[in-house]
Design a protein around this motif. Structure first.
Motif, PDB file in Angstrom:
ATOM      1  N   VAL A 221     -15.751  35.410  26.896  1.00 21.46           N
ATOM      2  CA  VAL A 221     -14.866  34.476  26.196  1.00 21.46           C
ATOM      3  C   VAL A 221     -14.210  33.560  27.217  1.00 21.46           C
ATOM      4  O   VAL A 221     -13.584  34.026  28.181  1.00 21.46           O
ATOM      5  N   ALA A 222     -14.381  32.259  27.030  1.00 25.99           N
ATOM      6  CA  ALA A 222     -13.718  31.248  27.853  1.00 25.99           C
ATOM      7  C   ALA A 222     -12.352  30.963  27.229  1.00 25.99           C
ATOM      8  O   ALA A 222     -12.275  30.455  26.114  1.00 25.99           O
ATOM      9  N   ASP A 223     -11.300  31.303  27.952  1.00 26.87           N
ATOM     10  CA  ASP A 223      -9.954  31.229  27.402  1.00 26.87           C
ATOM     11  C   ASP A 223      -9.153  30.140  28.106  1.00 26.87           C
ATOM     12  O   ASP A 223      -9.000  30.172  29.337  1.00 26.87           O
ATOM     13  N   PRO A 224      -8.616  29.165  27.370  1.00 31.47           N
ATOM     14  CA  PRO A 224      -7.877  28.069  28.005  1.00 31.47           C
ATOM     15  C   PRO A 224      -6.493  28.505  28.468  1.00 31.47           C
ATOM     16  O   PRO A 224      -5.958  29.530  28.028  1.00 31.47           O
ATOM     17  N   ALA A 225      -5.913  27.729  29.351  1.00 31.34           N
ATOM     18  CA  ALA A 225      -4.555  27.992  29.835  1.00 31.34           C
ATOM     19  C   ALA A 225      -3.579  28.057  28.664  1.00 31.34           C
ATOM     20  O   ALA A 225      -3.698  27.300  27.696  1.00 31.34           O
ATOM     21  N   GLY A 226      -2.635  28.976  28.751  1.00 33.62           N
ATOM     22  CA  GLY A 226      -1.617  29.104  27.710  1.00 33.62           C
ATOM     23  C   GLY A 226      -1.978  30.039  26.590  1.00 33.62           C
ATOM     24  O   GLY A 226      -1.140  30.369  25.752  1.00 33.62           O
ATOM     25  N   ASP A 265     -17.009  41.438  26.891  1.00 38.63           N
ATOM     26  CA  ASP A 265     -17.292  42.055  28.185  1.00 38.63           C
ATOM     27  C   ASP A 265     -16.558  41.390  29.330  1.00 38.63           C
ATOM     28  O   ASP A 265     -16.308  42.020  30.364  1.00 38.63           O
ATOM     29  N   ARG A 266     -16.205  40.134  29.156  1.00 33.14           N
ATOM     30  CA  ARG A 266     -15.590  39.393  30.270  1.00 33.14           C
ATOM     31  C   ARG A 266     -14.773  38.235  29.721  1.00 33.14           C
ATOM     32  O   ARG A 266     -15.155  37.614  28.725  1.00 33.14           O
ATOM     33  N   MET A 267     -13.660  37.950  30.374  1.00 34.34           N
ATOM     34  CA  MET A 267     -12.848  36.775  30.050  1.00 34.34           C
ATOM     35  C   MET A 267     -12.853  35.839  31.252  1.00 34.34           C
ATOM     36  O   MET A 267     -12.792  36.279  32.397  1.00 34.34           O
ATOM     37  N   GLU A 268     -12.933  34.544  30.988  1.00 31.29           N
ATOM     38  CA  GLU A 268     -12.796  33.535  32.032  1.00 31.29           C
ATOM     39  C   GLU A 268     -11.648  32.605  31.648  1.00 31.29           C
ATOM     40  O   GLU A 268     -11.709  31.907  30.635  1.00 31.29           O
ATOM     41  N   GLU A 269     -10.587  32.620  32.436  1.00 35.75           N
ATOM     42  CA  GLU A 269      -9.438  31.761  32.184  1.00 35.75           C
ATOM     43  C   GLU A 269      -9.689  30.388  32.801  1.00 35.75           C
ATOM     44  O   GLU A 269     -10.022  30.282  33.983  1.00 35.75           O
ATOM     45  N   VAL A 270      -9.506  29.341  32.003  1.00 30.30           N
ATOM     46  CA  VAL A 270      -9.903  27.995  32.410  1.00 30.30           C
ATOM     47  C   VAL A 270      -8.697  27.058  32.367  1.00 30.30           C
ATOM     48  O   VAL A 270      -8.102  26.857  31.303  1.00 30.30           O
ATOM     49  N   PRO A 271      -8.315  26.465  33.509  1.00 27.04           N
ATOM     50  CA  PRO A 271      -7.229  25.473  33.512  1.00 27.04           C
ATOM     51  C   PRO A 271      -7.595  24.254  32.658  1.00 27.04           C
ATOM     52  O   PRO A 271      -8.773  23.889  32.538  1.00 27.04           O
TER      53      PRO A 271
END
Length: 357
Positions: A221-226, A265-271
């Motif tokens: 899951v690509a998760d945006p800032a905030g 399985d994985r999170m990626e935090e994206v500015p």
């Protein structure tokens, strides 16, 4: 015992309503799978793909969710002839639900913050919906419940029912479509499937399907800032809260019931600046504009591809082109608006161009 519902007025309307939705689906072709031309990764045995959900009749991934929510509500007996449909949404879900409400001849109310863009409001109204405004984003849930109660209607509540309204075992869901379209590629079973999370329904559907079919694919899951989801995924505290995302359509200030962390399985935090830079770069690469949540997805895809290349791993990475960028011309695709909201994206833009090159 005879089925009296089938012979009643309500039963006849229900059968006709389901038939209209199924006929509408039958008229729609599946969405395209786009191979991204990135020679630097392809030479290393890594292929990237986007499933283009912008080609649905209402222009976004949420068309699938809205169809599933309507069928789920109809078959549960929650929606009847004349029911007012209410949803807490300022974005694509409301647009798609307004479409299906019009298809069934039902009133539709979208509850949204007053700050919602005029473009989204116009799309909802185009399909016959009405917009009810609240001052704060966190007020949409209670306001939607109240309107549904006052009108004797039904609150769709995408944030609760998204993960259970779709048949995750198959039946033409997005996961089954992805794997079918990948069958003739050189890496037909993706190493990673990358999605954003608004409700969490898409990651839940794909995660369950992958396990059910025993595929060796990871769900990222690509998760945006905030957004709260990445922190929740780390610790499992459902009481967490966050400021909320500024990338429209994904990320939430609270943990939504449909986000099932065990299926990710994985999170990626994206500015935010990286999401905007990736949106711009991908728009240039494809020759047409995409939305900001697709940019967030691309950032996560490229990070995974870089890691695979560094480890000598080959395979495919698959994600979603969530919606078209034309909805965001006065906002995310306007340089002055982006500068005012997010600041300078030049450094992120340079890094993105280097990666794509």
């Amino acid at each position: 015992m005879p089925n009296t519902l089938a012979r009643s007025t309500d039963g006849l309307w229900l059968h006709q309503a389901i038939a209209r939705i199924e006929a509408d689906y039958q008229r729609s072709a599946d969405t395209h799978l786009i191979a991204l031309p990135l020679p630097g990764f392809a030479a290393a045995g890594i292929d990237l793909y986007l499933k283009d959900e912008s080609t649905h009749p209402t222009g976004s991934l949420k068309h699938r969710l809205a169809r599933s929510l309507f069928l789920y509500a109809l078959c549960n007996g929650w929606v009847r002839q004349g029911s007012t449909i209410v949803e807490a949404s300022s974005g694509s879900t409301a647009v798609s639900e307004a479409y299906f409400a019009r298809l069934l001849g039902l009133p539709f109310v979208a509850v949204m913050p007053r700050s919602t863009s005029a473009e989204k409001i116009a799309l909802i109204e185009f399909y016959g919906g009405r917009c009810h405004f609240v001052e704060q984003a966190g007020q949409v849930y209670d306001a939607a419940r109240t309107i549904a109660q006052d009108t004797g209607g039904h609150y769709m509540d995408q944030f609760t029912y998204a993960e259970r309204a779709t048949d995750w075992r198959g039946n033409n869901n997005i996961a089954e479509s992805m794997f079918h379209q990948m069958q003739r590629e050189r890496h037909p079973v993706p190493r990673w499937i990358v999605v954003g999370a608004g409700t969490g329904g898409t990651s839940a559907t794909i995660g369950r399907y992958v396990r059910y079919q025993r595929h060796a694919s990871g769900v990222c899951v690509a998760d945006p800032a905030g957004s709260v989801f990445a922190a929740y995924h780390r610790c499992g505290d459902a009481a967490l809260s966050a400021p909320g995302s500024r990338i429209e359509g994904i990320g939430r200030p609270r943990v939504e019931p449909s986000f099932i962390r065990e299926l990710v399985d994985r999170m990626e935090e994206v500015p935010d600046t990286e999401s905007i830079a990736a949106m711009r770069a991908l728009s240039a690469l494809l020759g047409r504009r995409v939305g900001p949540s697709t940019g967030t997805n691309l950032v996560a895809m490229l990070r995974l591809a870089e890691q695979m290349r560094a480890q000598g791993e080959q395979g495919s990475i698959l994600s979603l082109l969530c919606d078209a960028g034309e909805r965001y011309l006065p906002t995310y695709h306007d340089a002055a608006w982006v500068q005012a909201q997010f600041g300078c994206c030049a450094a992120a833009q340079e890094r993105m161009q280097a990666l794509l090159a």
